[in-house]
Scaffold this motif. Structure first.
Motif, PDB file in Angstrom:
ATOM      1  N   MET A   1      71.208  27.544  31.361  1.00 38.40           N
ATOM      2  CA  MET A   1      70.001  28.327  31.138  1.00 38.40           C
ATOM      3  C   MET A   1      69.566  28.157  29.688  1.00 38.40           C
ATOM      4  O   MET A   1      70.384  28.156  28.779  1.00 38.40           O
ATOM      5  CB  MET A   1      70.261  29.802  31.457  1.00 38.40           C
ATOM      6  N   SER A   2      68.275  27.976  29.453  1.00 34.60           N
ATOM      7  CA  SER A   2      67.744  27.773  28.120  1.00 34.60           C
ATOM      8  C   SER A   2      67.834  29.061  27.309  1.00 34.60           C
ATOM      9  O   SER A   2      68.057  30.144  27.835  1.00 34.60           O
ATOM     10  CB  SER A   2      66.292  27.307  28.205  1.00 34.60           C
ATOM     11  N   ALA A   3      67.632  28.931  25.957  1.00 38.62           N
ATOM     12  CA  ALA A   3      67.690  30.097  25.087  1.00 38.62           C
ATOM     13  C   ALA A   3      66.615  31.101  25.449  1.00 38.62           C
ATOM     14  O   ALA A   3      66.806  32.305  25.327  1.00 38.62           O
ATOM     15  CB  ALA A   3      67.561  29.656  23.634  1.00 38.62           C
ATOM     16  N   LYS A   4      65.444  30.612  25.842  1.00 38.13           N
ATOM     17  CA  LYS A   4      64.354  31.482  26.281  1.00 38.13           C
ATOM     18  C   LYS A   4      64.061  31.166  27.740  1.00 38.13           C
ATOM     19  O   LYS A   4      63.317  30.230  28.043  1.00 38.13           O
ATOM     20  CB  LYS A   4      63.110  31.277  25.420  1.00 38.13           C
ATOM     21  N   PRO A   5      64.651  31.888  28.659  1.00 36.87           N
ATOM     22  CA  PRO A   5      64.547  31.541  30.082  1.00 36.87           C
ATOM     23  C   PRO A   5      63.159  31.812  30.637  1.00 36.87           C
ATOM     24  O   PRO A   5      62.351  32.536  30.056  1.00 36.87           O
ATOM     25  CB  PRO A   5      65.579  32.461  30.729  1.00 36.87           C
ATOM     26  N   SER A   6      62.898  31.228  31.791  1.00 34.17           N
ATOM     27  CA  SER A   6      61.642  31.466  32.500  1.00 34.17           C
ATOM     28  C   SER A   6      61.777  32.711  33.369  1.00 34.17           C
ATOM     29  O   SER A   6      62.824  32.960  33.978  1.00 34.17           O
ATOM     30  CB  SER A   6      61.267  30.262  33.357  1.00 34.17           C
ATOM     31  N   ILE A   7      60.692  33.485  33.423  1.00 32.49           N
ATOM     32  CA  ILE A   7      60.667  34.757  34.134  1.00 32.49           C
ATOM     33  C   ILE A   7      59.553  34.712  35.175  1.00 32.49           C
ATOM     34  O   ILE A   7      58.438  34.272  34.877  1.00 32.49           O
ATOM     35  CB  ILE A   7      60.384  35.931  33.175  1.00 32.49           C
ATOM     36  N   LEU A   8      59.830  35.186  36.382  1.00 35.64           N
ATOM     37  CA  LEU A   8      58.793  35.367  37.394  1.00 35.64           C
ATOM     38  C   LEU A   8      58.815  36.825  37.833  1.00 35.64           C
ATOM     39  O   LEU A   8      59.847  37.331  38.273  1.00 35.64           O
ATOM     40  CB  LEU A   8      59.026  34.462  38.601  1.00 35.64           C
ATOM     41  N   ILE A   9      57.666  37.493  37.704  1.00 30.65           N
ATOM     42  CA  ILE A   9      57.531  38.879  38.134  1.00 30.65           C
ATOM     43  C   ILE A   9      56.897  38.892  39.514  1.00 30.65           C
ATOM     44  O   ILE A   9      55.771  38.418  39.690  1.00 30.65           O
ATOM     45  CB  ILE A   9      56.644  39.697  37.171  1.00 30.65           C
ATOM     46  N   VAL A  10      57.603  39.409  40.503  1.00 25.48           N
ATOM     47  CA  VAL A  10      57.047  39.590  41.845  1.00 25.48           C
ATOM     48  C   VAL A  10      56.752  41.078  42.009  1.00 25.48           C
ATOM     49  O   VAL A  10      57.662  41.908  42.043  1.00 25.48           O
ATOM     50  CB  VAL A  10      58.019  39.095  42.932  1.00 25.48           C
TER      51      VAL A  10
END
Length: 313
Positions: A1-10
């Motif tokens: 996982m990267s230092a700044k992860p990707s976020i998805l809001i459902v």
């Protein structure tokens, strides 16, 4: 996982939009899945009025239900209402990847198991939000008070990915409390949600000040909290009696607030009846704990729902 992860809001309503803004401020890529208000968010982004400062943002991607994701997120944050007939596992399945962490910021008790069973290879972080926020127009949120999250890995413990997400929320400017026993913390949250939310509907959408300042209102809240505490103790999560007055005092400190169930009722939307109070009464019945006040509220609300269904048939 990267230092700044990707976020998805459902479920980017008031709660999802607010916590998406916090993670955006922490430097994450934040995308949203919109069931409504898609056009407004594409045109104007998400506008948030808050004493925490500038939180308005444009999501990195705005998706509709049924869109094909460009890539699976590191964290999928689910903020939808827990309602009968809503298949939350089916809702998030198109967006899930092999390494996607499921994060729940939702009200209610015993709400994690459905998703943990549906995605056994994807760990679950469960969060309880202590916040007063309301959606006031398409893509516009008023953040009135608080924002703290209590977080833990489900069913127990605190793993590294939960800690990493907590650090991002802290970087974004909110308080986080990590817990080894998130189910016990859900019981603590029920001390507020289970009395105030259903009672607000019975009182025709009353705000917190109306509930507490009406003659007998604060005493009724005390009785409802006592019954929740008795059920929690029978289920293995005893709590300090002082929490009754702490909940009432904390509520008096916030501005008069229409909670989420009151707003759903006033806007003719389904209410989270089972997640917020029905499951508590069911657990009381399992443990043979008497909860006359809670049962009266629940049965009366079910009568109201039955009448509403008959009127719309």
């Amino acid at each position: 996982m990267s230092a700044k992860p990707s976020i998805l809001i459902v479920g980017a309503g008031a709660i999802g939009s607010f916590y998406g803004a916090i993670l955006k401020r922490a430097g994450c890529a934040v995308s949203v899945v919109m069931r409504s208000e898609y056009d407004a968010v594409v045109a104007n982004g998400i506008q948030i009025n808050s004493e925490l400062g500038e939180l308005s943002y444009r999501p990195d991607h705005v998706y509709r239900d049924g869109d094909t994701p460009e890539s699976a997120p590191d964290y999928l944050i689910l903020c939808v209402k827990v309602l009968p007939g809503v298949d939350r596992a089916a809702m998030i399945r198109p967006w899930m990847g092999d390494n996607t962490r499921i994060v729940l910021i939702e009200n209610g008790l015993d709400i994690e198991r459905e998703l943990a069973d549906a995605f056994p290879a994807n760990p679950v972080t469960s969060c309880l939000a202590f916040i007063a926020a309301s959606r006031v127009a398409p893509g516009v949120v008023d953040h009135k008070a608080y924002g703290r999250l209590v977080m833990g890995s489900f069913p127990s413990g605190i793993d590294s990915e939960t800690r990493a997400l907590a650090d991002l929320f802290i970087e974004g400017g909110i308080k986080i409390d990590l817990t080894e026993e998130v189910v016990g913390e859900r019981w603590r949250k029920c001390l507020w949600n289970t009395p105030f939310n259903p009672l607000s509907v019975l009182a025709n959408g009353a705000d917190t000040a109306t509930i507490l300042d009406t003659e007998g209102g604060a005493d009724l809240i005390r009785e409802l909290i006592r019954e929740v505490m008795a059920v929690a103790a029978a289920d293995g999560y005893p709590m300090d009696e002082n929490l009754i007055e702490k909940n009432i005092a904390g509520t008096r400190k916030m501005p008069p607030y229409k909670n989420s169930m009151a707003l759903d009722y006033l806007n003719d939307r389904p209410i989270e009846l089972d997640a917020v109070i029905g499951n508590v009464v069911a657990i009381a019945q399992k443990h043979k704990v008497s909860v006359p006040h809670l049962n009266t509220v629940l049965v009366t609300l079910r009568m109201r729902e039955r009448l509403k269904q008959a009127e719309s048939a």
